[in-house]
Motif scaffolding. Sequence first.
Motif, mmCIF file in Angstrom:
data_model
loop_
_atom_site.group_PDB
_atom_site.id
_atom_site.type_symbol
_atom_site.label_atom_id
_atom_site.label_comp_id
_atom_site.label_asym_id
_atom_site.label_seq_id
_atom_site.Cartn_x
_atom_site.Cartn_y
_atom_site.Cartn_z
ATOM 1 N N ASN A 114 -4.526 20.450 6.051
ATOM 2 C CA ASN A 114 -4.769 19.777 4.788
ATOM 3 C C ASN A 114 -3.595 18.876 4.405
ATOM 4 N N ASP A 115 -2.401 19.464 4.479
ATOM 5 C CA ASP A 115 -1.158 18.727 4.210
ATOM 6 C C ASP A 115 -1.039 17.528 5.139
ATOM 7 N N LEU A 116 -1.321 17.793 6.382
ATOM 8 C CA LEU A 116 -1.167 16.772 7.413
ATOM 9 C C LEU A 116 -2.089 15.576 7.155
ATOM 10 N N HIS A 117 -3.353 15.887 6.808
ATOM 11 C CA HIS A 117 -4.334 14.803 6.619
ATOM 12 C C HIS A 117 -3.984 13.896 5.441
ATOM 13 N N LYS A 118 -3.246 14.440 4.477
ATOM 14 C CA LYS A 118 -2.813 13.594 3.359
ATOM 15 C C LYS A 118 -1.955 12.445 3.897
ATOM 16 N N VAL A 119 -1.274 12.697 4.995
ATOM 17 C CA VAL A 119 -0.405 11.683 5.589
ATOM 18 C C VAL A 119 -1.167 10.855 6.628
ATOM 19 N N THR A 120 -1.796 11.518 7.595
ATOM 20 C CA THR A 120 -2.425 10.763 8.692
ATOM 21 C C THR A 120 -3.626 9.945 8.220
ATOM 22 N N GLN A 121 -4.364 10.459 7.248
ATOM 23 C CA GLN A 121 -5.581 9.760 6.827
ATOM 24 C C GLN A 121 -5.332 8.853 5.607
ATOM 25 N N GLY A 122 -4.109 8.730 5.189
ATOM 26 C CA GLY A 122 -3.811 7.918 4.001
ATOM 27 C C GLY A 122 -2.945 6.709 4.330
ATOM 28 N N PRO A 123 -2.369 6.085 3.275
ATOM 29 C CA PRO A 123 -1.580 4.863 3.474
ATOM 30 C C PRO A 123 -0.340 5.055 4.359
ATOM 31 N N ILE A 124 0.276 6.243 4.341
ATOM 32 C CA ILE A 124 1.469 6.434 5.193
ATOM 33 C C ILE A 124 1.060 6.339 6.663
ATOM 34 N N PHE A 142 -5.668 8.683 14.176
ATOM 35 C CA PHE A 142 -4.900 9.910 14.435
ATOM 36 C C PHE A 142 -5.887 11.003 14.813
ATOM 37 N N TRP A 143 -5.606 11.684 15.896
ATOM 38 C CA TRP A 143 -6.438 12.830 16.301
ATOM 39 C C TRP A 143 -5.590 14.098 16.215
ATOM 40 N N ASP A 144 -6.185 15.148 15.693
ATOM 41 C CA ASP A 144 -5.464 16.417 15.573
ATOM 42 C C ASP A 144 -5.402 17.188 16.881
ATOM 43 N N ASN A 145 -4.299 17.913 17.052
ATOM 44 C CA ASN A 145 -4.331 19.063 17.930
ATOM 45 C C ASN A 145 -4.012 20.247 17.015
ATOM 46 N N GLY A 146 -2.764 20.724 17.007
ATOM 47 C CA GLY A 146 -2.527 21.868 16.133
ATOM 48 C C GLY A 146 -1.072 22.222 15.977
ATOM 49 N N PHE A 147 -0.852 23.414 15.474
ATOM 50 C CA PHE A 147 0.505 23.887 15.202
ATOM 51 C C PHE A 147 1.010 24.688 16.406
ATOM 52 N N LYS A 148 2.313 24.563 16.657
ATOM 53 C CA LYS A 148 2.861 25.094 17.912
ATOM 54 C C LYS A 148 3.345 26.540 17.809
ATOM 55 N N SER A 149 3.210 27.231 18.943
ATOM 56 C CA SER A 149 3.823 28.544 19.130
ATOM 57 C C SER A 149 4.944 28.384 20.145
ATOM 58 N N MET A 150 5.910 29.294 20.091
ATOM 59 C CA MET A 150 6.981 29.269 21.102
ATOM 60 C C MET A 150 6.678 30.319 22.156
ATOM 61 N N TYR A 235 -1.980 13.370 17.770
ATOM 62 C CA TYR A 235 -1.999 12.152 18.591
ATOM 63 C C TYR A 235 -2.256 10.882 17.789
ATOM 64 N N ALA A 236 -1.771 9.763 18.329
ATOM 65 C CA ALA A 236 -2.203 8.455 17.845
ATOM 66 C C ALA A 236 -3.016 7.839 18.978
ATOM 67 N N VAL A 237 -4.239 7.443 18.669
ATOM 68 C CA VAL A 237 -5.051 6.761 19.678
ATOM 69 C C VAL A 237 -4.660 5.291 19.638
ATOM 70 N N THR A 263 -13.137 10.399 15.852
ATOM 71 C CA THR A 263 -12.029 10.953 15.058
ATOM 72 C C THR A 263 -12.523 12.104 14.176
ATOM 73 N N VAL A 264 -13.687 11.923 13.579
ATOM 74 C CA VAL A 264 -14.270 13.009 12.778
ATOM 75 C C VAL A 264 -14.487 14.224 13.681
ATOM 76 N N TYR A 265 -15.032 13.963 14.858
ATOM 77 C CA TYR A 265 -15.298 15.056 15.820
ATOM 78 C C TYR A 265 -13.988 15.734 16.243
ATOM 79 N N ALA A 266 -12.994 14.924 16.622
ATOM 80 C CA ALA A 266 -11.702 15.465 17.091
ATOM 81 C C ALA A 266 -11.097 16.380 16.032
ATOM 82 N N ASN A 267 -11.093 15.896 14.800
ATOM 83 C CA ASN A 267 -10.411 16.642 13.746
ATOM 84 C C ASN A 267 -11.225 17.841 13.260
#
Length: 334
Positions: A114-124, A142-150, A235-237, A263-267
């Motif tokens: 949710n936080d992320l989309h405010k940035v990727t899907q907006g003016p920034i 912008f296409w999503d993947n996800g949050f990382k584990s170590m 990702y950035a396509v 993009t809708v599908y990816a996210n």
Amino acid sequence: MKVRTLFVGLAAAAFSALALAQAPVVIKFSHVVAADTPKGKASEFFAKKAAELTKGKAKVEVYANSALYKDKEEMEALQLGAVHMLAPSLSKFGPLGVKEFEVFDFPYIFDDYNDLHKVTQGPIGASLLAKLEPKGIKGLAFWDNGFKSMSANTPIKAPGDLKGKKMRIQSSKVLEEQFRTLGALPQVMAFSEVYQALQTGVVDGTDNPHSNLFTQKMHEVQKHMTITDHNYLGYAVVVNKKFWEGLPPELRAQLEQAMKEATVYANKIAKEENDAALEGVRKSGKTAIYVPTKEEKMAFKKAMLPVHTKMADRVGKELLQSIYKETGFDPAKL
Ligand code: LMR
């Protein structure tokens, strides 16, 4: 006889001109992950949609798993026009000279999608994509993947567990600083080489969203993983600008529509795919999955926080502040 030969010749020429006029525009789309990942599936979806909406006038050829190019080469190939479309991780634009993309690598800057989309899907997001144009590259989405584990062969429960560990990272200075801050030894390496490097002990560990870890079988050569969620990976396509702008306008509009739907599908699938991959790792029984407690996660956040100050100038303080404002991230509140 002569007239007949001439007639046959003319007919053949007309036929090949027609065939040429009808030959589809081929768009080579190269990426480095497995077909069975959010990016792999979204690129196939885009290829199918593009064929449908252009009625076969465009043919998107998807090359998965670094079959065509590895990380660094694919950027060069795109600029040269040897490949037309890529979807590199946002952490891989620094070497191109567009350092601002590394803002996505700031630890814990996004709490969730949710936080992320405010940035990727907006003016920034739009202004970041525009920064690629002077490099001959056009950003489409912008296409999503996800949050990382170590992951590593020894347990990672506290920041101190990373001390002295050789960790494979993507080519981002922010990620490099992040692991140095933890006392680890970061090593930049192409994605296609990670499995072998883990297997042979060239590096001790790495970090990735679960879909990447699972589809590359990294869990078979890593005994431990911890759901740290410390960074986002997406990702950035991107397309070769000259190629894209040279397409007939109607065809380009249809392709833009196909990209919108992809993009809708990816996210939509990204989280599901990562959850399913985590389940796959769990079922394999090869890697112990550790879920840190709230306090343990906070310890990771605090340990990595200095990266925000150290690397602010690299991405630009203004950009960083504008993202804090969108997401509500407040370093002072940690
Ligand atoms: C990585 O190199 O770890 C990732 O960027 C791979 C990818 O494209 O998801």
